[in-house]
Write a protein that holds these residues in place. Sequence first.
Motif, PDB file in Angstrom:
ATOM      1  N   ASP A 259      25.082  85.945  35.990  1.00 31.62           N
ATOM      2  CA  ASP A 259      26.048  84.910  36.362  1.00 31.62           C
ATOM      3  C   ASP A 259      27.484  85.395  36.248  1.00 31.62           C
ATOM      4  N   LEU A 260      27.706  86.475  35.487  1.00 32.03           N
ATOM      5  CA  LEU A 260      29.059  87.015  35.350  1.00 32.03           C
ATOM      6  C   LEU A 260      29.613  87.501  36.683  1.00 32.03           C
ATOM      7  N   PHE A 261      28.723  87.826  37.621  1.00 28.17           N
ATOM      8  CA  PHE A 261      29.132  88.451  38.877  1.00 28.17           C
ATOM      9  C   PHE A 261      28.678  87.620  40.070  1.00 28.17           C
ATOM     10  N   SER A 262      28.742  86.323  39.883  1.00 29.80           N
ATOM     11  CA  SER A 262      28.412  85.374  40.941  1.00 29.80           C
ATOM     12  C   SER A 262      29.695  84.860  41.575  1.00 29.80           C
ATOM     13  N   GLN A 263      29.640  84.524  42.856  1.00 33.40           N
ATOM     14  CA  GLN A 263      30.792  83.890  43.498  1.00 33.40           C
ATOM     15  C   GLN A 263      30.653  82.372  43.546  1.00 33.40           C
ATOM     16  N   ASP A 264      29.632  81.853  42.879  1.00 33.42           N
ATOM     17  CA  ASP A 264      29.451  80.405  42.802  1.00 33.42           C
ATOM     18  C   ASP A 264      30.491  79.844  41.830  1.00 33.42           C
ATOM     19  N   PRO A 265      31.426  79.017  42.297  1.00 31.98           N
ATOM     20  CA  PRO A 265      32.473  78.509  41.393  1.00 31.98           C
ATOM     21  C   PRO A 265      31.921  77.775  40.178  1.00 31.98           C
ATOM     22  N   ALA A 266      30.777  77.100  40.328  1.00 32.73           N
ATOM     23  CA  ALA A 266      30.201  76.376  39.188  1.00 32.73           C
ATOM     24  C   ALA A 266      29.786  77.350  38.094  1.00 32.73           C
ATOM     25  N   LEU A 267      29.177  78.466  38.468  1.00 31.24           N
ATOM     26  CA  LEU A 267      28.774  79.468  37.484  1.00 31.24           C
ATOM     27  C   LEU A 267      29.992  80.171  36.895  1.00 31.24           C
ATOM     28  N   GLU A 268      30.967  80.467  37.728  1.00 30.46           N
ATOM     29  CA  GLU A 268      32.189  81.107  37.228  1.00 30.46           C
ATOM     30  C   GLU A 268      32.893  80.211  36.209  1.00 30.46           C
ATOM     31  N   ASN A 269      33.021  78.952  36.527  1.00 29.13           N
ATOM     32  CA  ASN A 269      33.736  78.036  35.638  1.00 29.13           C
ATOM     33  C   ASN A 269      32.988  77.777  34.341  1.00 29.13           C
ATOM     34  N   LYS A 372      26.662  95.369  41.365  1.00 26.64           N
ATOM     35  CA  LYS A 372      27.740  94.650  40.672  1.00 26.64           C
ATOM     36  C   LYS A 372      28.965  94.513  41.575  1.00 26.64           C
ATOM     37  N   TYR A 373      29.507  93.308  41.604  1.00 28.30           N
ATOM     38  CA  TYR A 373      30.675  92.951  42.404  1.00 28.30           C
ATOM     39  C   TYR A 373      30.421  93.048  43.909  1.00 28.30           C
ATOM     40  N   THR A 374      29.159  93.133  44.321  1.00 28.31           N
ATOM     41  CA  THR A 374      28.810  93.031  45.730  1.00 28.31           C
ATOM     42  C   THR A 374      27.928  91.791  45.894  1.00 28.31           C
ATOM     43  N   LEU A 375      27.477  91.561  47.117  1.00 29.70           N
ATOM     44  CA  LEU A 375      26.577  90.440  47.391  1.00 29.70           C
ATOM     45  C   LEU A 375      25.145  90.935  47.558  1.00 29.70           C
ATOM     46  N   ALA A 376      24.813  92.043  46.870  1.00 28.82           N
ATOM     47  CA  ALA A 376      23.508  92.673  47.022  1.00 28.82           C
ATOM     48  C   ALA A 376      22.353  91.768  46.624  1.00 28.82           C
ATOM     49  N   ASN A 377      22.568  90.881  45.674  1.00 23.99           N
ATOM     50  CA  ASN A 377      21.475  90.035  45.183  1.00 23.99           C
ATOM     51  C   ASN A 377      21.438  88.663  45.831  1.00 23.99           C
ATOM     52  N   THR A 378      22.405  88.375  46.689  1.00 29.66           N
ATOM     53  CA  THR A 378      22.436  87.042  47.302  1.00 29.66           C
ATOM     54  C   THR A 378      22.587  87.071  48.804  1.00 29.66           C
ATOM     55  N   GLY A 379      23.234  88.081  49.349  1.00 32.27           N
ATOM     56  CA  GLY A 379      23.587  88.076  50.752  1.00 32.27           C
ATOM     57  C   GLY A 379      24.883  87.311  50.966  1.00 32.27           C
ATOM     58  N   GLY A 380      25.379  87.367  52.189  1.00 31.80           N
ATOM     59  CA  GLY A 380      26.627  86.692  52.522  1.00 31.80           C
ATOM     60  C   GLY A 380      27.616  87.655  53.142  1.00 31.80           C
ATOM     61  N   ASP A 381      28.728  87.116  53.594  1.00 28.88           N
ATOM     62  CA  ASP A 381      29.762  87.905  54.248  1.00 28.88           C
ATOM     63  C   ASP A 381      30.622  88.598  53.200  1.00 28.88           C
ATOM     64  N   ILE A 387      33.873  86.740  44.359  1.00 33.31           N
ATOM     65  CA  ILE A 387      33.542  87.075  42.967  1.00 33.31           C
ATOM     66  C   ILE A 387      34.831  87.393  42.212  1.00 33.31           C
ATOM     67  N   ASN A 388      35.122  86.627  41.180  1.00 33.94           N
ATOM     68  CA  ASN A 388      36.301  86.914  40.349  1.00 33.94           C
ATOM     69  C   ASN A 388      36.126  88.248  39.638  1.00 33.94           C
ATOM     70  N   TYR A 389      37.224  88.998  39.512  1.00 31.33           N
ATOM     71  CA  TYR A 389      37.148  90.291  38.843  1.00 31.33           C
ATOM     72  C   TYR A 389      37.520  90.142  37.378  1.00 31.33           C
ATOM     73  N   HIS A 390      36.600  90.543  36.484  1.00 28.21           N
ATOM     74  CA  HIS A 390      36.852  90.450  35.044  1.00 28.21           C
ATOM     75  C   HIS A 390      37.829  91.543  34.615  1.00 28.21           C
ATOM     76  N   ILE A 391      39.005  91.136  34.199  1.00 26.78           N
ATOM     77  CA  ILE A 391      39.976  92.073  33.642  1.00 26.78           C
ATOM     78  C   ILE A 391      39.730  92.230  32.144  1.00 26.78           C
ATOM     79  N   ILE A 392      39.442  91.138  31.479  1.00 28.54           N
ATOM     80  CA  ILE A 392      39.066  91.156  30.057  1.00 28.54           C
ATOM     81  C   ILE A 392      37.915  90.179  29.893  1.00 28.54           C
TER      82      ILE A 392
END
Length: 516
Positions: A259-269, A372-381, A387-392
């Motif tokens: 879930d750390l590398f999802s672009q789903d806003p619900a999971l990110e939040n 990681k940081y791609t859409l390899a596990n979900t697909g999509g454009d 996907i938000n990038y974790h700086i810390i």
Amino acid sequence: MKTNFIKSLFLVVGITAFISCDDQLDIENTNRLAEEEYYQTEAEAQATVDAIYNGLIIDGNYQRMIPAINDARGDETRSRSPWAFLIGTANFTIPPTQPDVQIAYLGFYTVINRANQALAAIDRIEDIDPELRERLIGQAYFLRALTYFNATNIFDNVPLVLEVQSGSESFFPSNQETTQADIYAQVEADLNMAIERLPVNYDDPSWPDFGQDARATLGAANSLMGKLKLYQGDYEGALPYFESVVNSNVYDLAPNYGDLFSQDPALENANPGRIFWAEFTQSQNVDFNWGGDPTVNWRQFSAIAPTYSGADFYDFFPTQFLVNEMKQERTVDDELDPRYPATILSYLPEEGLTQAYGREFFLDQNENYIAKYTLANTGGDPFTCGINYHIIRFADVLLMYAECLANTGNIPLAASQVQRVRDRVNLPDREAEFAGYNLSQFMEQLDHERITELSIEGLRWYDIKRWGYLDDPAKLSELQDNDSDFATYSSNRKFQPIPQNELDRNPNLIGNSANQ
């Protein structure tokens, strides 16, 4: 929530080249405001800080360059890119004349100059809540500190520009007397200013910035201060900063690593482990956020997705060393470490891994690709990847905290931090074993733990550097075995060269060791 940093206004406060004073050339840009017309209200104070954040999501920063430069130079990935810049960065042969070397350099000074502008302006705005003023100033100091930390770790002796450039002399800053120690000292000074002003969170509904969670916090500033001291080998000095974050009860490990590398806003939040990050969205707006001034049609996508994806640009792929590290331990249920499929895309039907990009595996089944940081596990454009990038993030803080504890004599407590990270992915409990290690044994284990938790997050290269692997012939030989790109490494290539076009423009600028 997604924090919108696109709407910021940009001001005419200076020039970067000499321009004729002929009145016929004095053309008014109706899309910009002169400085004297701006900085009047609370909203304008917020907008000038928003402009700094906006600089984090352009190509020269976290949209692509910072991750790509740092991941390319570690031993976890190799580059197969046709782009000379990425290949030269990966194998340590990039010349200062390669024009794309300047992308990150200019990206850093975009953020630094906006931070300087904000710091100069906010104090003179009268119509602003005093507490909001302090929070905004704290954010500007934090963002300048973060950017100088990145800039010196990539380019070494960059010039320290701490004021708005307002005359011919200030347009040509010198770095001739500047060392990395000087830059680190400035980063520390900025972080001290930020720590005094930043809140724990933005949860007060009476604040105008209520709910804007992507803004810098006290936890982010303490984490970066700890990291700054760790990178200088000051384990004792780093400890209280990491302790304050770990013991704050503000952060925790996300239950599901993927879930750390999802672009789903619900999971990110819902992620309790994010401390500071760059915000990207799935917008389909027509103007790509490669750089320049944002518009109302600006897209805010992460370019790591197409750059790293085996189904798109395919500029990088994981080394066999990384694959082996990720497979080294299985869970207590004898399953593959769940961090493997979140990090690496492989065809492993015996592990239930038969999908790629949301459909049956269509790539070469004998190869491994970056997930990681791609859409390899979900697909999509990939060109709308949000996907938000974790700086810390919290797991990194726990492992840095463990490193400081071990190096100041408290290996048992360090072992508990490591096991906490392992517990999240259901790995065997080895805390008692690790607690009995000597420092050398513990650091060897920590090396492995950081790879499996944090690989392809732009951190491995800095672990390699600060642990002295590049200066140890035996360790350097291991790196060469792990990643053949290290075959062309030389000791003057610990940094990217200062761009030659910057040296040509600025007579007061000198190169670093990589320019020689």
